[in-house]
Design a protein around this motif. Sequence first.
Motif, PDB file in Angstrom:
ATOM      1  N   PRO A 121       0.219 -31.872 -16.514  1.00 34.73           N
ATOM      2  CA  PRO A 121      -0.622 -32.997 -16.939  1.00 34.73           C
ATOM      3  C   PRO A 121      -2.074 -32.574 -17.122  1.00 34.73           C
ATOM      4  O   PRO A 121      -2.545 -31.632 -16.467  1.00 34.73           O
ATOM      5  N   ASP A 122      -2.776 -33.251 -18.017  1.00 36.86           N
ATOM      6  CA  ASP A 122      -4.181 -32.942 -18.286  1.00 36.86           C
ATOM      7  C   ASP A 122      -5.051 -33.565 -17.196  1.00 36.86           C
ATOM      8  O   ASP A 122      -5.783 -34.536 -17.424  1.00 36.86           O
ATOM      9  N   LEU A 123      -4.949 -33.005 -16.003  1.00 39.80           N
ATOM     10  CA  LEU A 123      -5.695 -33.485 -14.845  1.00 39.80           C
ATOM     11  C   LEU A 123      -6.402 -32.306 -14.180  1.00 39.80           C
ATOM     12  O   LEU A 123      -6.026 -31.150 -14.380  1.00 39.80           O
ATOM     13  N   GLU A 124      -7.418 -32.612 -13.395  1.00 41.44           N
ATOM     14  CA  GLU A 124      -8.096 -31.548 -12.655  1.00 41.44           C
ATOM     15  C   GLU A 124      -7.107 -30.900 -11.695  1.00 41.44           C
ATOM     16  O   GLU A 124      -6.256 -31.565 -11.099  1.00 41.44           O
ATOM     17  N   THR A 125      -7.229 -29.594 -11.539  1.00 38.59           N
ATOM     18  CA  THR A 125      -6.300 -28.879 -10.676  1.00 38.59           C
ATOM     19  C   THR A 125      -7.048 -27.884  -9.793  1.00 38.59           C
ATOM     20  O   THR A 125      -8.278 -27.808  -9.826  1.00 38.59           O
ATOM     21  N   ILE A 126      -6.304 -27.119  -9.017  1.00 34.72           N
ATOM     22  CA  ILE A 126      -6.897 -26.144  -8.098  1.00 34.72           C
ATOM     23  C   ILE A 126      -7.570 -25.029  -8.900  1.00 34.72           C
ATOM     24  O   ILE A 126      -6.955 -24.459  -9.808  1.00 34.72           O
ATOM     25  N   PRO A 127      -8.820 -24.698  -8.599  1.00 31.94           N
ATOM     26  CA  PRO A 127      -9.508 -23.640  -9.358  1.00 31.94           C
ATOM     27  C   PRO A 127      -9.040 -22.247  -8.925  1.00 31.94           C
ATOM     28  O   PRO A 127      -8.986 -21.929  -7.743  1.00 31.94           O
ATOM     29  N   GLU A 154     -11.843 -46.022  -5.498  1.00 32.62           N
ATOM     30  CA  GLU A 154     -10.679 -45.411  -6.138  1.00 32.62           C
ATOM     31  C   GLU A 154     -11.073 -44.058  -6.710  1.00 32.62           C
ATOM     32  O   GLU A 154     -12.109 -43.928  -7.351  1.00 32.62           O
ATOM     33  N   MET A 155     -10.251 -43.061  -6.451  1.00 33.47           N
ATOM     34  CA  MET A 155     -10.543 -41.698  -6.908  1.00 33.47           C
ATOM     35  C   MET A 155      -9.580 -41.267  -7.999  1.00 33.47           C
ATOM     36  O   MET A 155      -8.476 -41.800  -8.111  1.00 33.47           O
ATOM     37  N   ALA A 156     -10.015 -40.301  -8.773  1.00 28.98           N
ATOM     38  CA  ALA A 156      -9.190 -39.816  -9.883  1.00 28.98           C
ATOM     39  C   ALA A 156      -7.984 -39.035  -9.360  1.00 28.98           C
ATOM     40  O   ALA A 156      -8.071 -38.348  -8.336  1.00 28.98           O
ATOM     41  N   MET A 157      -6.870 -39.144 -10.088  1.00 23.38           N
ATOM     42  CA  MET A 157      -5.698 -38.353  -9.758  1.00 23.38           C
ATOM     43  C   MET A 157      -5.946 -36.896 -10.153  1.00 23.38           C
ATOM     44  O   MET A 157      -6.655 -36.602 -11.112  1.00 23.38           O
ATOM     45  N   THR A 158      -5.355 -35.986  -9.392  1.00 24.75           N
ATOM     46  CA  THR A 158      -5.411 -34.562  -9.698  1.00 24.75           C
ATOM     47  C   THR A 158      -3.989 -34.010  -9.645  1.00 24.75           C
ATOM     48  O   THR A 158      -3.035 -34.737  -9.396  1.00 24.75           O
ATOM     49  N   THR A 159      -3.850 -32.747  -9.871  1.00 23.49           N
ATOM     50  CA  THR A 159      -2.557 -32.086  -9.761  1.00 23.49           C
ATOM     51  C   THR A 159      -2.793 -30.691  -9.193  1.00 23.49           C
ATOM     52  O   THR A 159      -3.871 -30.116  -9.416  1.00 23.49           O
ATOM     53  N   PRO A 160      -1.888 -30.117  -8.424  1.00 23.31           N
ATOM     54  CA  PRO A 160      -0.552 -30.595  -8.064  1.00 23.31           C
ATOM     55  C   PRO A 160      -0.552 -31.347  -6.735  1.00 23.31           C
ATOM     56  O   PRO A 160      -1.589 -31.456  -6.070  1.00 23.31           O
ATOM     57  N   ALA A 220      -0.056 -32.801   0.733  1.00 24.14           N
ATOM     58  CA  ALA A 220      -1.492 -32.900   0.473  1.00 24.14           C
ATOM     59  C   ALA A 220      -1.763 -33.170  -0.994  1.00 24.14           C
ATOM     60  O   ALA A 220      -1.048 -32.690  -1.872  1.00 24.14           O
ATOM     61  N   PHE A 221      -2.811 -33.968  -1.244  1.00 24.08           N
ATOM     62  CA  PHE A 221      -3.335 -34.182  -2.590  1.00 24.08           C
ATOM     63  C   PHE A 221      -4.645 -33.405  -2.704  1.00 24.08           C
ATOM     64  O   PHE A 221      -5.478 -33.446  -1.799  1.00 24.08           O
ATOM     65  N   VAL A 222      -4.844 -32.731  -3.826  1.00 25.57           N
ATOM     66  CA  VAL A 222      -6.106 -32.052  -4.085  1.00 25.57           C
ATOM     67  C   VAL A 222      -7.157 -33.096  -4.424  1.00 25.57           C
ATOM     68  O   VAL A 222      -6.927 -33.987  -5.240  1.00 25.57           O
ATOM     69  N   MET A 223      -8.311 -33.008  -3.796  1.00 28.56           N
ATOM     70  CA  MET A 223      -9.385 -33.958  -4.049  1.00 28.56           C
ATOM     71  C   MET A 223     -10.245 -33.514  -5.242  1.00 28.56           C
ATOM     72  O   MET A 223     -10.420 -32.306  -5.468  1.00 28.56           O
ATOM     73  N   PRO A 224     -10.772 -34.470  -6.013  1.00 26.74           N
ATOM     74  CA  PRO A 224     -11.637 -34.111  -7.150  1.00 26.74           C
ATOM     75  C   PRO A 224     -12.812 -33.253  -6.700  1.00 26.74           C
ATOM     76  O   PRO A 224     -13.393 -33.478  -5.636  1.00 26.74           O
ATOM     77  N   SER A 225     -13.165 -32.267  -7.521  1.00 26.38           N
ATOM     78  CA  SER A 225     -14.223 -31.327  -7.144  1.00 26.38           C
ATOM     79  C   SER A 225     -15.602 -31.972  -7.089  1.00 26.38           C
ATOM     80  O   SER A 225     -16.549 -31.369  -6.580  1.00 26.38           O
TER      81      SER A 225
END
Length: 272
Positions: A78-84, A140-146, A175-180
């Motif tokens: 998905p086009d979402l923020e992910t782990i750098p 409310e925070m943005a969804m991320t992946t994975p 765990a959910f990755v939190m937005p940077s």
Amino acid sequence: MASLASAVAMAMRVPRSCPRAAFGDRRSSLLVALSLTAASKTRQGIERLFADSIKQLDSSLARVSQARNMEEALMTVPDLETIPYRVISRHYGYEIRQVESYLVAETSMPGKKGFEFFGSSQAFNTIATYIFGKNTKQQEMAMTTPVLVKNESIKLEMTTPVVSTQEAEDEWKMAFVMPSSYTEETLPTPEDSSVTIRRVPAALMAVTSFSGLVSDEEVRKREEKMRQSIKLDGKVRVKPGARVEVAQYNPPFTPPMFRRNEVALEVEEIQD
């Protein structure tokens, strides 16, 4: 809508002096106008579809060029923020990544298996309610992946004179990755005490990717295969005490063949 209204207006313009028979011509003109407008809208739709298809094709070709096999080429993210991270090296069946530090919101999972439906669903919903506003800021925070799942089993040594084995008390966590954009100071505090915030330190990770559904048995096989491959690496080795971590990138409705899953183990460089 403006072009449609103009076409209809033009079609309906019939002089008052025209006989009643002209209404047939007017009706024909209206049908022609509507047909032309519909054709124009259809053409625009096809053009947009074509443009979107080209984008998807470009994305797919880029994915294929980087993939090691067809299974990996079909995986979607998905086009979402992910782990750098950045890729250090690529090998048959796995790659070595330098993963940067990131924040997670995590909770313990009930049950003795990491991918039981009940335990996974309960843990997912617990963290989801946190990022959807069940926090001290009602933010409310943005969804991320994975979504990350890890077995943090505690090894217990047996000390009786007769037995000298190890037993594991299973403790799975999700765990959910939190937005940077957040830091430890700015991230809202969970209202549910079972959700904790933790910073994951930067690490060197060996990662293997696969599609399909995730099960404890599949994870075990992938982990064992990667451990055996890393032994032949010569430059890195699995860090002592490293526990497998599973990353799932796609929502549940994604067809299994297009899902991207990863099994990761922390590694360290072999010092000469």
